[in-house]
Write an enzyme that holds these catalytic residues in place. Sequence first.
Site, PDB file in Angstrom:
ATOM      1  N   HIS A 101       0.839  -1.209   0.000  1.00  0.00           N
ATOM      2  CA  HIS A 101       0.000   0.000   0.000  1.00  0.00           C
ATOM      3  C   HIS A 101       0.873   1.258   0.000  1.00  0.00           C
ATOM      4  O   HIS A 101       0.563   2.238  -0.675  1.00  0.00           O
ATOM      5  CB  HIS A 101      -0.875   0.046   1.260  1.00  0.00           C
ATOM      6  CG  HIS A 101      -1.907  -1.027   1.348  1.00  0.00           C
ATOM      7  ND1 HIS A 101      -1.841  -2.053   2.255  1.00  0.00           N
ATOM      8  CD2 HIS A 101      -3.051  -1.216   0.642  1.00  0.00           C
ATOM      9  CE1 HIS A 101      -2.901  -2.837   2.115  1.00  0.00           C
ATOM     10  NE2 HIS A 101      -3.646  -2.369   1.135  1.00  0.00           N
ATOM     11  N   ASP A 146      -3.895  -7.149  -7.725  1.00  0.00           N
ATOM     12  CA  ASP A 146      -5.292  -7.367  -8.125  1.00  0.00           C
ATOM     13  C   ASP A 146      -5.427  -6.889  -9.571  1.00  0.00           C
ATOM     14  O   ASP A 146      -6.067  -5.872  -9.844  1.00  0.00           O
ATOM     15  CB  ASP A 146      -6.225  -6.589  -7.205  1.00  0.00           C
ATOM     16  CG  ASP A 146      -6.137  -7.088  -5.782  1.00  0.00           C
ATOM     17  OD1 ASP A 146      -6.837  -8.045  -5.444  1.00  0.00           O
ATOM     18  OD2 ASP A 146      -5.328  -6.531  -5.015  1.00  0.00           O
ATOM     19  N   SER A 158      -2.760  -7.983   2.839  1.00  0.00           N
ATOM     20  CA  SER A 158      -3.237  -7.909   4.232  1.00  0.00           C
ATOM     21  C   SER A 158      -3.625  -9.308   4.708  1.00  0.00           C
ATOM     22  O   SER A 158      -3.557  -9.610   5.897  1.00  0.00           O
ATOM     23  CB  SER A 158      -4.447  -6.984   4.317  1.00  0.00           C
ATOM     24  OG  SER A 158      -4.116  -5.727   3.774  1.00  0.00           O
ATOM     25  N   ARG A 159      -4.047 -10.168   3.784  1.00  0.00           N
ATOM     26  CA  ARG A 159      -4.496 -11.515   4.170  1.00  0.00           C
ATOM     27  C   ARG A 159      -3.331 -12.456   4.478  1.00  0.00           C
ATOM     28  O   ARG A 159      -3.566 -13.548   4.997  1.00  0.00           O
ATOM     29  CB  ARG A 159      -5.390 -12.099   3.077  1.00  0.00           C
ATOM     30  CG  ARG A 159      -6.757 -11.396   3.024  1.00  0.00           C
ATOM     31  CD  ARG A 159      -7.695 -12.060   2.041  1.00  0.00           C
ATOM     32  NE  ARG A 159      -9.061 -11.603   2.192  1.00  0.00           N
ATOM     33  CZ  ARG A 159      -9.666 -10.711   1.387  1.00  0.00           C
ATOM     34  NH1 ARG A 159      -9.018 -10.189   0.366  1.00  0.00           N
ATOM     35  NH2 ARG A 159     -10.906 -10.347   1.598  1.00  0.00           N
TER      36      ARG A 159
HETATM   37  O1  PAF Z   1      -7.991  -3.475  -3.432  1.00  0.00           O
HETATM   38  C1  PAF Z   1      -8.645  -3.164  -2.420  1.00  0.00           C
HETATM   39  O2  PAF Z   1      -8.098  -3.017  -1.298  1.00  0.00           O
HETATM   40  C2  PAF Z   1     -10.145  -2.957  -2.545  1.00  0.00           C
HETATM   41  O3  PAF Z   1     -10.708  -3.853  -3.440  1.00  0.00           O
HETATM   42  C3  PAF Z   1     -10.511  -1.505  -2.892  1.00  0.00           C
HETATM   43  C4  PAF Z   1      -9.973  -1.103  -4.243  1.00  0.00           C
HETATM   44  C5  PAF Z   1      -9.971  -0.568  -1.819  1.00  0.00           C
HETATM   45  C6  PAF Z   1     -12.035  -1.362  -2.934  1.00  0.00           C
HETATM   46  O4  PAF Z   1     -12.613  -1.654  -1.715  1.00  0.00           O
END
Ligand code: PAF
Length: 295
Positions: free
Chosen positions: A46, A159, A195-196
């Site tokens: 992040h 993702d 995070s998981r």
């Molecule tokens: O990738 C994520 O953490 C989530 O899918 C997002 C983009 C914040 C939407 O809730």
Amino acid sequence: MPPIGADSQIEVARSIESLRARVDGWRADKLTVGFVPTMGALHRGHLSLIAKAASLADRVVASIFVNPKQFAPGEDLASYPRQEARDLELLASAGCQLAYLPDAAVMYPPGFQTSVAVAELSKGLCGESRPHFFGGVATVVCKLLNQARPDIAVFGEKDFQQLLVIKRMVRDLDMPVEIVGAPIVREADGLAMSSRNAYLSAEERKRAGALNRVIADVARDLENGARVDTALRSGRAALEAAGLTKIDYLEARSAENLTPLGPGPLAGAPARVFAAIFVGKARLIDNWPVGGDRG
Ligand code: PAF
């Protein structure tokens, strides 16, 4: 909007009005705004998105909202890790000026009944085993972008399907924001940060490290001219040999529009290897570009 701690420069907005007041103020000062949506439980992945946004815009807003609409009943909404105070400190240290922390009543007030669906790109891969997921993501991201009205928004390539879904949504709905992808940040053994990963026991964490190596091998085999079906079969066998037996999917698809590839060797268009596996309580995803750097 008070700062959260003596050393922190970050401001916190919990309403759309306070978010817009700050962003409008920056706009009045001719400053550009970058946005990073998150569900909190922040890690270095992040923070790399914040750094990317900070490199492209004058001011950075990050949202933290664990979006109920992207979890199906029985998934980990209730247990999803939450660490607000630590996240705010991390955001401040990474160069984020404003944290937007709406609650569910702000995002989905009584009477809420609209959803956004990106039809084709949401099918297959994660959309297969999590059919609710991309509708929930597209809806919340559409709302967050409308609320923050940033110039750019940054999403991680871990993702990858989500990134393409959001890009398509923004194009289809003429939303005035540029969507920017940022590379996956990995642990020392190559495991994609997530995070998981916190759900993994020490033993599961060790096993999970094989995921990225296997998909990198599949990508390399494809690059070297292997047939797609053969490379994927070897990949599945390698995952199973590494103790990663609960495979949700292992696929090679177009990197541009996620079209499944035929069984033969690649025809030259950009491709990517995608995988999702279950390890203990965690469902882990990863992807690797064909022709990508093994790092
Ligand atoms: O990738 C994520 O953490 C989530 O899918 C997002 C983009 C914040 C939407 O809730």
